[in-house]
Design an enzyme around this catalytic site. Sequence first.
Site, PDB file in Angstrom:
ATOM      1  N   LYS A  10      -4.020  -2.773 -10.398  1.00  0.00           N
ATOM      2  CA  LYS A  10      -4.592  -1.430 -10.245  1.00  0.00           C
ATOM      3  C   LYS A  10      -4.365  -0.642 -11.538  1.00  0.00           C
ATOM      4  CE  LYS A  10      -4.118  -1.989  -5.330  1.00  0.00           C
ATOM      5  NZ  LYS A  10      -3.920  -1.407  -4.006  1.00  0.00           N
ATOM      6  N   SER A 211      -0.098  -5.215   1.524  1.00  0.00           N
ATOM      7  CA  SER A 211       1.369  -5.270   1.633  1.00  0.00           C
ATOM      8  C   SER A 211       1.891  -6.697   1.806  1.00  0.00           C
ATOM      9  CB  SER A 211       1.863  -4.362   2.776  1.00  0.00           C
ATOM     10  OG  SER A 211       1.507  -3.021   2.511  1.00  0.00           O
TER      11      SER A 211
END
Length: 258
Positions: A10, A211
Amino acid sequence: MRTIIAGNWKMHKDRAEAQALIDALAEQVGNTERVEVIVAPPFPFLAMAVEHLRDAHIGVAAQNCHEALHGAFTGEVSAAMLKSVGVSACIVGHSERRQYYGETDAAVGGKIAALLHAGMLPIYCCGEMRAEREKGTHFEVVRAQMNEALGPISPADLAKVVVAYEPVWAIGTGLTATPQQAQEMHAFVRKELRMLAGDAAAAIPILYGGSMKPDNARELLACADVNGGLIGGAALDAGLFTELVRIAARAAAHTSIP
Ligand code: 13P
């Protein structure tokens, strides 16, 4: 079936931090015969990653691209440009791009076509929002995302795509889909792929994202239709990411036993 562990950095890391992470991965990931390892750093670090990860056989992906070959699109980067600096894959349709930049399935479909045209691997992200899961519309949502973005792609080209199921409620929240929830949706995605791509669907890797960490990866990767992971937070740490690659290698060894 291929197993893929891909790290989506990211918008994290400056140059020095990116270099340190790349060096650590080159050193630690090691022999990955059973697992295809890919990292997706931000644009400014892609060429550096390609150069330093080549010998470690770690592929480099971008996090986005534009659907056109070139043109007056200020701030955008084409698939051909990425290819020309050695980038071999690209994440497209990530929920953050859908949510914050209004990317539609049709636009994402155009990006997938551009990547295939450039001979690159598109990693197509789909997945429902929390409210959609709570309403029970998650299968419909994912079906629409798949059909609209992948529908126009030929079955032969679809065989060159990777799908990542990323439930939005599990991204960066510490909440993970249970192995049952993941397997149920991955089997559904596989069924949809079969409608679109026929027999080729059986060999299209479907990654789980949301996650994924060393302590939940084993169970998720043991699911029949979970063929790897798209990792966010844990991809920023060489130790955690390497551990995930090792867990995936063990899972792949296990599933390849007849
Ligand atoms: P996290 O692993 O931080 O939840 O991010 C998942 C993701 O969005 C990967 O693309």
